[in-house]
Design a protein around this motif. Structure first.
Motif, short mmCIF file in Angstrom:
data_model
loop_
_atom_site.label_atom_id
_atom_site.label_comp_id
_atom_site.label_asym_id
_atom_site.label_seq_id
_atom_site.Cartn_x
_atom_site.Cartn_y
_atom_site.Cartn_z
N ASN A 138 50.64 31.00 49.39
CA ASN A 138 49.20 31.64 49.22
C ASN A 138 49.10 31.92 47.57
OD1 ASN A 138 46.95 33.46 49.05
ND2 ASN A 138 47.65 34.49 51.23
N ILE A 139 48.11 31.41 47.13
CA ILE A 139 47.99 31.38 45.79
C ILE A 139 47.51 32.74 45.36
CG2 ILE A 139 45.47 30.77 45.87
CD1 ILE A 139 45.99 29.04 43.57
N PHE A 140 46.93 33.57 46.04
CA PHE A 140 46.80 34.97 45.88
C PHE A 140 47.88 35.84 45.57
CE2 PHE A 140 44.76 39.35 46.97
CZ PHE A 140 43.77 39.24 46.02
N GLY A 141 49.13 35.42 45.96
CA GLY A 141 50.35 36.14 45.66
C GLY A 141 50.32 36.77 44.23
N PRO A 142 50.51 35.69 43.28
CA PRO A 142 50.36 36.24 41.83
C PRO A 142 49.36 37.03 41.21
CG PRO A 142 50.13 33.91 41.79
CD PRO A 142 50.59 34.23 43.24
N ILE A 143 48.26 36.47 41.66
CA ILE A 143 46.95 37.41 41.32
C ILE A 143 47.10 38.83 41.95
CG2 ILE A 143 44.56 37.46 41.60
CD1 ILE A 143 44.46 34.45 41.78
N LEU A 144 47.66 39.03 43.15
CA LEU A 144 47.81 40.38 43.58
C LEU A 144 48.77 41.15 42.99
CD1 LEU A 144 46.88 42.27 45.89
CD2 LEU A 144 48.57 41.26 47.35
N PHE A 145 49.84 40.29 42.47
CA PHE A 145 50.75 41.24 41.64
C PHE A 145 50.26 41.53 40.38
CE2 PHE A 145 53.27 40.47 37.92
CZ PHE A 145 54.28 41.48 37.95
N LEU A 146 49.21 40.73 39.74
CA LEU A 146 48.77 41.18 38.35
C LEU A 146 47.87 42.54 38.72
CD1 LEU A 146 48.08 37.86 36.48
CD2 LEU A 146 49.74 39.52 36.21
N ILE A 147 47.18 42.46 39.70
CA ILE A 147 46.31 43.44 40.10
C ILE A 147 46.95 44.79 40.32
CG2 ILE A 147 44.52 44.18 41.86
CD1 ILE A 147 43.52 41.12 42.10
N LEU A 148 47.91 44.75 41.37
CA LEU A 148 48.60 45.89 41.72
C LEU A 148 49.43 46.61 40.51
CD1 LEU A 148 50.03 44.60 45.26
CD2 LEU A 148 48.19 46.21 44.69
N TYR A 149 49.82 45.82 39.80
CA TYR A 149 50.50 46.34 38.70
C TYR A 149 49.52 46.82 37.72
CZ TYR A 149 53.62 46.85 34.67
OH TYR A 149 54.38 47.41 33.48
N ASN A 150 48.57 46.09 37.34
CA ASN A 150 47.62 46.74 36.21
C ASN A 150 46.90 47.71 36.50
OD1 ASN A 150 48.35 45.00 33.84
ND2 ASN A 150 48.13 43.25 35.22
N ILE A 151 46.54 47.92 37.86
CA ILE A 151 45.53 48.99 37.97
C ILE A 151 46.13 50.52 37.49
CG2 ILE A 151 44.73 50.55 39.83
CD1 ILE A 151 43.80 47.96 41.37
N PRO A 152 47.52 51.08 37.97
CA PRO A 152 47.91 52.05 37.41
C PRO A 152 48.29 51.87 36.20
CG PRO A 152 49.54 50.90 38.84
CD PRO A 152 48.23 50.17 39.08
N HIS A 153 48.62 50.71 35.60
CA HIS A 153 48.96 50.44 34.16
C HIS A 153 47.75 50.96 33.18
CE1 HIS A 153 48.94 47.37 30.73
NE2 HIS A 153 49.66 48.49 30.57
N LEU A 154 46.65 50.19 33.61
CA LEU A 154 45.47 50.53 32.71
C LEU A 154 44.86 51.96 32.95
CD1 LEU A 154 43.44 47.16 33.21
CD2 LEU A 154 44.63 48.03 30.86
#
Length: 269
Positions: free
Chosen positions: A136-152
């Motif tokens: 699933n190509i959405f895997g790395p995209i989801l990683f960036l989204i899940l990490y950067n929401i609390p980060h930002l």
């Protein structure tokens, strides 16, 4: 009487965007000091009109600094509030600005490392990798989204909170022991996540089987009856033990690859 000098939202926005360059000039003498000074330039230019005062302020922020980048904006907000107070009060002790930075960077790094490196990153990576392994190509995209929401969120909220409360929050946090409580909770969550990943994502099995009085005995079935995922757990403890003995990550990685190939070749795994 001169008007009070004030840091505006414009300067705070500039500090926020510049904070992403915190480690852009990382050095082993003073760590993140150049990135920190760079982030504080808009505040310094706003508060100090004289060139000499600007130089002194920049030199203050060139002292050693090192913390988790995600929580650095909280300290930057506090520094901005203290610089503002220093610019408006001739009796203010400017040495206290660096003293507060030094006292905050260690405890906040402990919280930041536990939250971002030990919890959010692992959870986001676990979910992202599980999708990526299925193609699933959405895997790395989801990683960036899940990490950067609390980060930002922490970057933005920390900067605003740090500037708003200034140094007053430091005393309250220390008195109530909030840092110790947060670190304890995040460490527990991180360990639970790692344990879950060992059970669901680390696949180690043995194909060994033998005949006993005409009956076929599958070794893996015995392990599963005694303790499901026993081999992944054993492998994790072996790697953890080697890490505690200060074995380098490079040697560990190469050793795992070689051991995996060898054990598979002789039929144990």
């Amino acid at each position: 009487m001169s008007s009070q000098k004030k840091v505006t939202k414009r300067e705070l926005r500039q500090v926020f965007w510049r904070s992403f360059a915190l480690q852009g000039a990382f050095n082993y003498e003073r760590m993140q000091n150049l990135g920190y000074a760079y982030a504080m330039i808009p505040v310094i230019k706003k508060l100090y009109e004289k060139h000499d005062d600007q130089v002194k302020a920049l030199n203050r922020h060139l002292e050693i600094f090192n913390t988790t980048p995600a929580v650095s904006t909280t300290i930057m907000g506090i520094s901005a509030a203290m610089e503002e107070q220093n610019a408006n009060d001739s009796n203010f002790d400017s040495n206290s600005i660096n003293a507060v930075k030094a006292s905050l960077m260690g405890p906040l790094a402990g919280i930041g490392d536990s939250l971002f490196w030990g919890t959010f990153r692992i959870i986001a990576a676990g979910i992202g990798v599980s999708l990526a392994t299925q193609g699933n190509i959405f895997g790395p995209i989801l990683f960036l989204i899940l990490y950067n929401i609390p980060h930002l969120f922490v970057r933005i909220a920390g900067l605003k909170m740090g500037y708003r409360v200034g140094v007053n929050s430091l005393e309250r946090i220390q008195k109530e022991g909030l840092m110790e409580k947060i670190m304890s909770m995040t460490t527990t969550v991180g360990l639970l996540v790692v344990g879950g990943m060992v059970a669901t994502m680390l696949n180690i099995t043995t194909p060994l089987e033998f005949d006993m009085n005409g009956a076929k005995v599958v070794v893996q079935d015995i392990f599963d009856q005694i303790l499901p995922n026993a081999l992944p757990l054993l492998g994790t403890f072996i790697v953890y033990g080697l890490m505690k003995r200060k074995v380098s990550i490079t040697k560990l990685t190469l050793g795992i690859i070689v051991a995996g190939i060898f054990l598979h070749w002789i039929g144990l795994l």
